[in-house]
Design an enzyme around this catalytic site. Structure first.
Site, mmCIF file in Angstrom:
data_model
loop_
_atom_site.group_PDB
_atom_site.id
_atom_site.type_symbol
_atom_site.label_atom_id
_atom_site.label_comp_id
_atom_site.label_asym_id
_atom_site.label_seq_id
_atom_site.Cartn_x
_atom_site.Cartn_y
_atom_site.Cartn_z
ATOM 1 N N LYS A 43 0.809 -1.230 0.000
ATOM 2 C CA LYS A 43 0.000 0.000 0.000
ATOM 3 C C LYS A 43 0.842 1.280 0.000
ATOM 4 O O LYS A 43 0.383 2.350 0.402
ATOM 5 C CB LYS A 43 -1.003 0.045 1.174
ATOM 6 N N SER A 44 2.058 1.148 -0.511
ATOM 7 C CA SER A 44 2.957 2.311 -0.546
ATOM 8 C C SER A 44 3.028 2.973 -1.920
ATOM 9 O O SER A 44 3.790 3.918 -2.121
ATOM 10 C CB SER A 44 4.370 1.874 -0.146
ATOM 11 N N ASN A 47 2.006 -0.322 -7.288
ATOM 12 C CA ASN A 47 1.470 -0.465 -8.651
ATOM 13 C C ASN A 47 1.716 0.786 -9.492
ATOM 14 O O ASN A 47 1.924 0.699 -10.698
ATOM 15 C CB ASN A 47 -0.034 -0.791 -8.590
ATOM 16 N N HIS A 98 7.170 -7.714 -1.818
ATOM 17 C CA HIS A 98 6.941 -7.018 -0.548
ATOM 18 C C HIS A 98 7.738 -7.701 0.562
ATOM 19 O O HIS A 98 7.511 -7.415 1.750
ATOM 20 C CB HIS A 98 5.461 -7.079 -0.154
ATOM 21 N N SER A 128 -4.809 3.234 3.850
ATOM 22 C CA SER A 128 -4.981 2.609 2.536
ATOM 23 C C SER A 128 -5.197 1.102 2.698
ATOM 24 O O SER A 128 -6.086 0.517 2.079
ATOM 25 C CB SER A 128 -3.740 2.896 1.676
ATOM 26 N N TYR A 183 6.573 7.971 -1.911
ATOM 27 C CA TYR A 183 5.264 8.215 -2.539
ATOM 28 C C TYR A 183 4.984 9.715 -2.541
ATOM 29 O O TYR A 183 4.468 10.267 -3.514
ATOM 30 C CB TYR A 183 4.192 7.450 -1.749
ATOM 31 N N SER A 217 0.596 7.338 -16.526
ATOM 32 C CA SER A 217 0.738 6.783 -15.171
ATOM 33 C C SER A 217 -0.024 7.626 -14.150
ATOM 34 O O SER A 217 0.059 7.371 -12.947
ATOM 35 C CB SER A 217 2.223 6.707 -14.774
ATOM 36 N N LYS A 247 -7.917 6.806 -3.427
ATOM 37 C CA LYS A 247 -7.856 8.280 -3.404
ATOM 38 C C LYS A 247 -6.588 8.809 -4.066
ATOM 39 O O LYS A 247 -6.598 9.842 -4.702
ATOM 40 C CB LYS A 247 -7.890 8.786 -1.967
ATOM 41 N N GLY A 248 -5.464 8.131 -3.802
ATOM 42 C CA GLY A 248 -4.202 8.568 -4.397
ATOM 43 C C GLY A 248 -3.746 9.923 -3.887
ATOM 44 O O GLY A 248 -3.264 10.752 -4.672
HETATM 45 P P1 A3P Z 1 -4.871 5.034 -1.446
HETATM 46 O O1 A3P Z 1 -5.544 3.808 -0.927
HETATM 47 O O2 A3P Z 1 -4.398 5.949 -0.343
HETATM 48 O O3 A3P Z 1 -5.673 5.761 -2.451
HETATM 49 P P2 A3P Z 1 -0.064 -0.297 -3.699
HETATM 50 O O4 A3P Z 1 0.038 -0.244 -5.164
HETATM 51 O O5 A3P Z 1 1.256 -0.440 -3.002
HETATM 52 O O6 A3P Z 1 -1.084 -1.292 -3.245
HETATM 53 O O7 A3P Z 1 -0.584 1.153 -3.204
HETATM 54 C C1 A3P Z 1 -1.913 1.548 -3.412
HETATM 55 C C2 A3P Z 1 -2.016 3.036 -3.151
HETATM 56 O O8 A3P Z 1 -1.347 3.738 -4.214
HETATM 57 C C3 A3P Z 1 -3.465 3.505 -3.141
HETATM 58 O O9 A3P Z 1 -3.525 4.564 -2.187
HETATM 59 C C4 A3P Z 1 -3.632 4.023 -4.563
HETATM 60 O O10 A3P Z 1 -4.682 4.946 -4.733
HETATM 61 C C5 A3P Z 1 -2.262 4.680 -4.786
HETATM 62 N N1 A3P Z 1 -1.975 4.858 -6.219
HETATM 63 C C6 A3P Z 1 -1.966 3.914 -7.174
HETATM 64 N N2 A3P Z 1 -1.713 4.459 -8.377
HETATM 65 C C7 A3P Z 1 -1.551 5.791 -8.170
HETATM 66 C C8 A3P Z 1 -1.288 6.911 -9.038
HETATM 67 N N3 A3P Z 1 -1.147 6.774 -10.345
HETATM 68 N N4 A3P Z 1 -1.185 8.133 -8.467
HETATM 69 C C9 A3P Z 1 -1.333 8.297 -7.134
HETATM 70 N N5 A3P Z 1 -1.590 7.275 -6.267
HETATM 71 C C10 A3P Z 1 -1.706 6.038 -6.790
#
Ligand code: A3P
Length: 294
Positions: A43-44, A47, A98, A128, A183, A217, A247-248
């Site tokens: 969740k950092s 992706n 991870h 998240s 991030y 992206s 939310k991002g």
């Molecule tokens: P939130 O749940 O705070 O919105 P991971 O890929 O490690 O699982 O992380 C998921 C988090 O990255 C989520 O955060 C997601 O919204 C955010 N995220 C994924 N793609 C993103 C992008 N293009 N821009 C900003 N945040 C992004």
């Protein structure tokens, strides 16, 4: 709901993991010097980084990211499906992991394979994670944010303690084949961070190519890309209402933590991360101000 699968003191999701594969990954997976690993605590922004690196590789051309699921472009090395895919893949590989450092494939430490490690304010990681895992069959269901908050501080969440994961991996940051990004920097200085990643990977992009990487992206583009937004999942994984692109943003924890939780979290953070320079944690200044400035 699935309980955890415990391996050497670390909780994994029982979905998609097997002890034998994790053990084999740790002891037998052979890194090649030309491999690239996106490494993070879950969740950092993992992706997002995968999408960015894929687009850097295609010089901004979106064809690959729009036609191949993200988990096939960058398999997850310690999983049941990712591991066999990677060991059979020829040429340079892109993968995610991870794993905490003590379970990471041993061959990495004598290779020139490149690691990009992304860190995020653990408070936002917690929030998240809560919204991602609540009411799903990925892990034991946290009944409330308060429950998940307690688990997180104890390290009873997938991949264990954020504090241990992060402090152990940060100890590698002086290595030439290790790039640390946050991030928060990706949000605030996206272009500069992409340039940093290009330099690290030895890729040179023209300005218009970099513009395309930024465009495809972005949060909105990824949210609309079915190959990246988890709206489709591998056939053997059925998870209803799974939302990756939530939310991002940065600082969402402030909408969810009570003052007591913010203080309790900060106490643990200060204790566990005491040996590190505050400059590694760009969010910490604001946290301290919020808690202690009047
Ligand atoms: P939130 O749940 O705070 O919105 P991971 O890929 O490690 O699982 O992380 C998921 C988090 O990255 C989520 O955060 C997601 O919204 C955010 N995220 C994924 N793609 C993103 C992008 N293009 N821009 C900003 N945040 C992004």
């Amino acid at each position: 709901m699935s309980d955890f699968l415990w391996f050497e003191g670390i909780p994994f999701s029982a979905l998609g993991h097997e002890k034998e594969i994790i053990g084999e990954c740790c002891n037998k997976f052979g890194f090649r010097d030309e491999d690239t690993v996106i490494l993070s605590y879950p969740k950092s922004g993992t992706n997002w980084l995968v999408e960015t690196v894929c687009l850097i590789q295609t010089k901004g051309n979106p064809k690959w990211i729009q036609s191949v699921p993200i988990w096939e472009r960058s398999p997850w090395v310690e999983t049941k499906t990712g591991y066999p895919q990677l060991i059979n893949q020829k040429g340079p590989r892109l993968m995610i992991s991870h794993l905490p450092i003590h379970l990471f494939p041993k061959s990495f430490f004598s290779s020139k394979a490149k690691v990009i490690y992304v860190i995020r304010n653990p408070r936002d990681v917690l929030v998240s994670g809560y919204f991602f895992f609540a009411n799903k069959n990925i892990i034991k269901n946290p009944a409330s944010l308060a429950t998940y908050f307690d688990w997180f501080l104890k390290g009873h969440v997938i991949y264990g303690s954020w504090f241990e994961h992060t402090s152990a991996w940060l100890s590698m940051r002086a290595r030439n084949n290790f790039l640390l990004i946050s991030y928060e920097d990706m949000i605030k200085d996206t272009r500069e961070t992409i340039e940093k990643i290009c330099d690290f990977l030895g890729k040179k992009l023209e300005k218009d190519e970099l513009d395309l990487v930024l465009k495809y992206s972005s949060f909105q583009a990824m949210k609309e890309n079915n190959m990246s937004n988890y709206s489709i999942l591998p056939d053997h994984i059925i998870i209803k209402d799974l939302v990756l692109m939530r939310k991002g943003t940065i600082g969402d924890w402030k909408n969810h933590f009570t003052v007591a939780q913010a203080e309790a979290f900060d106490k643990v953070f200060q204790e566990k991360m005491a040996g590190f320079s505050p400059s590694l944690f760009p969010w910490q200044h604001e946290v301290i101000c919020l808690l202690h400035c009047t």
